[in-house]
Enzyme design. Structure first.
Site, mmCIF file in Angstrom:
data_model
loop_
_atom_site.group_PDB
_atom_site.id
_atom_site.type_symbol
_atom_site.label_atom_id
_atom_site.label_comp_id
_atom_site.label_asym_id
_atom_site.label_seq_id
_atom_site.Cartn_x
_atom_site.Cartn_y
_atom_site.Cartn_z
ATOM 1 C CB CYS A 1 0.778 -0.301 8.298
ATOM 2 S SG CYS A 1 1.032 0.987 9.534
ATOM 3 C CB ILE A 2 0.764 -3.171 4.157
ATOM 4 C CG1 ILE A 2 0.902 -1.667 3.886
ATOM 5 C CG2 ILE A 2 -0.052 -3.825 3.047
ATOM 6 C CD1 ILE A 2 -0.387 -0.913 3.906
#
Length: 433
Positions: free
Chosen positions: A269-270
């Site tokens: 995600c990040i």
């Protein structure tokens, strides 16, 4: 719109049995919903059918019990999806080589499940993406291959996943679920589904808003990690310990939230999600300068860590070129086996480019997977003092609790610590990075 048939064999089907899909399927099954898990990966499917968890943070016993109770099944037979009242899609949305969104996985799923949609069925997309995807490309593909219309013949919504592997607080039941529907009727259907497995459902205005919620959550983390990484560099020059600063600052009961520096950012995600928004923003002539700057800072961290080792070895009159270096931790975060987008691999690349002989140790990643470039197929060393003493230096990139950092510091003479876990009162010289 006609109602979903009560004779459907499954109340929900989960498409994509990865770090998001497996706990989601298990959560619905344990909530008393007849659940089908689908994945095109036959090895993963067979593993789950045997009641074996593919992830260390999910107990195999939970999966086996749900199967034995008749609440959970797994299949590679796509046609069985037609026997479900709802389909939840949670497949990867990675980046292409130039940091533009790659929607191929969700569009392939939409194409594949389209023929099996029925009147009244709900389709929920959980894969992170930019606002407009669900009502745009995803909906169009579903309609094209089903002959049905979203909001008229079938329901459609977006509900961002909030799974955090290895985090004890990441429990499907307890983490509020954001839901945005294509229409008001779609929203009602989606809320009704998720309320079966989640205590708190948070309805938002539409699919676009729900998509933006997930991006905002992860961009918040992405930019704050970049901020603390930049502060780390500044405070190092001022001979101030960033870790001590953060520990003291977080004693303030308001106005501060701790974020921690490291060798970069990793995970599914990040490092990925912010660029879905920056790409979409360019369509409107908007430059996301703040997000792009955060990306530059975070991407520079592996080089920052590697240069600390180079400088520390120079200070000791040693050459990095030709030296054996051990990288400790290739998973992207503590105590998990997930090494997607891990900055450890960038650190290893840089060290090798500088002539070092690089090995790694990770108790959770015993063999590096096939999609990790030149490191694919490499094996973790055995944790043995006789083996450790042959390394000129070590670089700690992931703070696994299972690693004995005291032994490391008593055996390897120089350690660059990007995680603040190595004791500084042992024999090794420990350099913070």
């Amino acid at each position: 719109m006609s109602k979903s048939s009560s004779s459907a064999k499954f109340e929900v089907a989960i498409v994509g049995l990865g770090y998001v899909g497996v706990p989601l399927a298990l959560g619905f099954a344990e909530a008393g919903c007849r659940t089908l898990g689908f994945d095109i990966n036959s090895e993963r499917d067979l593993e789950l059918q045997r009641g074996k968890s593919p992830f260390k943070h999910i107990a195999s016993e939970r999966i086996a019990k749900a199967i034995d109770d008749g609440m959970l099944e797994f299949t590679t037979n796509r046609s069985l999806l037609s026997q479900s009242e709802a389909i939840i899609v949670c497949v990867p949305t990675p980046l292409r080589s130039h940091q533009d969104p790659n929607l191929s996985h969700i569009l392939e799923v939409a194409e594949g499940i389209g023929p099996y949609l029925r009147d009244g069925m709900l389709v929920s997309l959980e894969s992170t993406t930019y606002p407009g995807t669900t009502r745009g490309e995803f909906r169009a593909m579903l309609e094209r291959h089903s002959g049905l219309k979203a909001g008229t013949d079938f329901h459609l919504c977006f509900s961002p996943e909030r799974e955090d592997p290895g985090n004890a607080m990441s429990k499907l039941r307890e983490v509020p679920k954001v839901v945005g529907g294509f229409t008001a009727g779609c929203m009602e259907k989606a809320v009704s589904l998720y309320e079966k497995a989640v205590d708190t459902v948070v309805p938002v205005h539409n699919c676009d808003t729900a998509e933006a919620v997930k991006l905002t959550e992860n961009i918040f983390r992405f930019t704050n990690i970049a901020l603390v990484n930049e502060l780390k560099e500044i405070y190092a020059q001022l001979d101030v310990d960033i870790w001590e600063v953060i520990e003291a600052a977080k004693t303030k009961p308001f106005g501060f939230m701790p974020f921690y520096p490291g060798p970069g950012v990793g995970g599914h995600c990040i490092p990925v999600d912010p660029y879905y928004l920056t790409w979409k923003a360019r369509e409107f002539g908007i430059d996301c300068r703040f997000i792009e700057l955060a990306g530059q800072v975070n991407r520079s961290m592996p080089g920052y860590v590697a240069n600390h080792l180079l400088e520390a070895m120079n200070d000791r009159g040693q050459l990095l070129h030709g030296s054996s270096v051990l990288v400790v931790g290739v998973a992207y975060k503590s105590d998990v086996s997930d090494d997607r987008e891990s900055p450890s691999y960038h650190v290893m690349d840089i060290l090798q480019q500088k002539g070092a002989k690089v090995d790694y140790y990770d108790p959770h990643v015993l063999t590096i997977g096939p999609d990790r470039g030149q490191w694919a197929g490499c094996h973790s060393i055995c944790w043995d003092l006789d083996v450790l003493q042959h390394y000129a230096a070590a670089v700690v990139c992931t703070a696994h609790a299972a690693v004995n950092y005291e032994e490391l510091a008593d055996t390897v003479p120089l350690i660059v610590d990007a995680c603040n876990v190595v004791p500084k009162n042992r024999h090794a010289r420990v350099v913070s990075a």
